[in-house]
Design a protein around this motif. Sequence first.
Motif, PDB file in Angstrom:
ATOM      1  N   THR A 212      13.743  36.575 -23.236  1.00 50.07           N
ATOM      2  CA  THR A 212      14.548  37.784 -23.184  1.00 50.07           C
ATOM      3  C   THR A 212      14.385  38.488 -24.519  1.00 50.07           C
ATOM      4  N   SER A 216      16.864  43.375 -22.677  1.00 48.16           N
ATOM      5  CA  SER A 216      17.361  42.626 -21.520  1.00 48.16           C
ATOM      6  C   SER A 216      18.793  43.043 -21.182  1.00 48.16           C
ATOM      7  N   THR A 220      15.532  46.226 -19.041  1.00 48.92           N
ATOM      8  CA  THR A 220      14.824  45.143 -18.359  1.00 48.92           C
ATOM      9  C   THR A 220      15.831  44.147 -17.811  1.00 48.92           C
ATOM     10  N   TYR A 221      15.384  43.307 -16.879  1.00 51.26           N
ATOM     11  CA  TYR A 221      16.295  42.395 -16.200  1.00 51.26           C
ATOM     12  C   TYR A 221      16.948  41.446 -17.197  1.00 51.26           C
ATOM     13  N   ARG A 225      12.343  37.385 -18.298  1.00 55.95           N
ATOM     14  CA  ARG A 225      11.032  37.870 -17.886  1.00 55.95           C
ATOM     15  C   ARG A 225      10.028  36.793 -18.281  1.00 55.95           C
ATOM     16  N   ASN A 247       8.903  40.503 -13.960  1.00 53.50           N
ATOM     17  CA  ASN A 247      10.163  40.008 -13.422  1.00 53.50           C
ATOM     18  C   ASN A 247       9.915  38.739 -12.626  1.00 53.50           C
ATOM     19  N   ALA A 251      15.076  38.457 -10.208  1.00 55.69           N
ATOM     20  CA  ALA A 251      15.351  39.861 -10.530  1.00 55.69           C
ATOM     21  C   ALA A 251      15.542  40.696  -9.265  1.00 55.69           C
ATOM     22  N   TYR A 252      15.043  40.179  -8.149  1.00 56.73           N
ATOM     23  CA  TYR A 252      15.091  40.926  -6.890  1.00 56.73           C
ATOM     24  C   TYR A 252      16.107  40.372  -5.897  1.00 56.73           C
ATOM     25  N   ARG A 276      10.377  46.565 -15.714  1.00 58.65           N
ATOM     26  CA  ARG A 276      11.769  46.910 -16.004  1.00 58.65           C
ATOM     27  C   ARG A 276      12.671  46.422 -14.866  1.00 58.65           C
ATOM     28  N   ILE A 277      13.970  46.740 -14.980  1.00 57.26           N
ATOM     29  CA  ILE A 277      14.927  46.333 -13.957  1.00 57.26           C
ATOM     30  C   ILE A 277      14.488  46.893 -12.605  1.00 57.26           C
ATOM     31  N   ARG A 281      18.009  46.284  -7.979  1.00 53.56           N
ATOM     32  CA  ARG A 281      19.155  45.865  -8.782  1.00 53.56           C
ATOM     33  C   ARG A 281      19.884  47.046  -9.404  1.00 53.56           C
TER      34      ARG A 281
END
Length: 290
Positions: A212, A216, A220-221, A225, A247, A251-252, A276-277, A281
Motif C-alpha cells: 500500500t 491507498s 487506489t484501493y 495492490r 488490483n 478490489a472488485y 486505481r480504485i 467500488r
Amino acid sequence: MTVQETGTDTGRHLGTDLDRAQFVQQWEQWHDEQERHLTAPHGFLAVTSLRWLDSEPARFPDAPGAWSSTDEGVVVHLDEGEELTVDGTPVHGRHSFGILPERASVSAVTGDAVIEVAKRGGHDIVRRRHPDSKLLADHTRAPAYAPDPRWALPGRYLPFDEPRPVTVGAAVEGLQHVYDAPGQVEFELGGHTHALTAFGGRDPGSLLVLFTDATSGVTTYAANRSVSIAAPDAHGGVVIDFNRAVNLPCAYTDLATCPLPPAENRLPVAVEAGERIPYERLGGEQAANS
C-alpha cells in the motif's frame, strides 16, 4: 492472485518520444491482457458465491450435491440425477477432491458454471463461477494512472539466507495467509531508500510484492495492490514498474480472500501509478472525475 510479469525493458530511462511511445504501447498491451484475464467467462468477476465448508455436509442453492470438509479433503455427495464433470469425466454419487495444498484449487463443471474447490487460510471453500455474473456484466475497464516511465524504478534484490515464512492478514476478517518470502527488493523513491518484502512470483525466479502507499484509500484501493517483478539479473538488479501495479480480486468483490501486505510494505509515499480504485467500488461517475 494472478498477474502478468513485468518486463525488464520497462525500466529504461527513456529519453525520446519514440521510446516513450513504445513504453506506452507496451503498457497498453499489458493492461489489455490484464482485462482479458479479469473478464474471462469463468474469471474472478464471474464468482457468484463463496462457501466455507466444515465437517457437516451442506447443500447450496447454486451448486449440486452436499459438500463437506473431511479428513480426506473436500467431499461432495451427489443425489440421483445430479452430476459434475471433473477433469472431463462425469462423476456421480460420492466424489472426493482429495486434500488440497494451501492456495491450490481444482474445478468441477455443472452446466455453464464452474465450481472452484480450494483451500484458503487453512479452510476448504467452494466458489461458483458463472459467465452470467452481474459483476462481470457490469464491469467497466479498470481505471489506471497514465503510464509514465518515471515509475519504472531500478532496484536491487536482497535475498534472505533462507526463505522466511511471513504471516499476513486477509480481506476476510479473521483469516490469515502464510507465504514464504525469499528476500526483499530495495529501491529509491522520494529521496529515501525503501525495502519491500517479496514473495515468489508466477514464473521461475520472479517476485511478487504486495503493498500500500499514500494513495491507498484515496485514488487506489485501500487494502492492497500488487506488482510483479521479473527475475533479478546476475547482479541482483531488478526493475519495479509501478505502472503495472494491479488490483487484487478483493478490489472488485467481497467474495475474495486476498492477502494483505506485510506491515513493512506500507509505503509512506504516494505511488501515483498503476491501477486505481475500480469503478465497481467507487461508482463510475465519481471514479471518472477522480
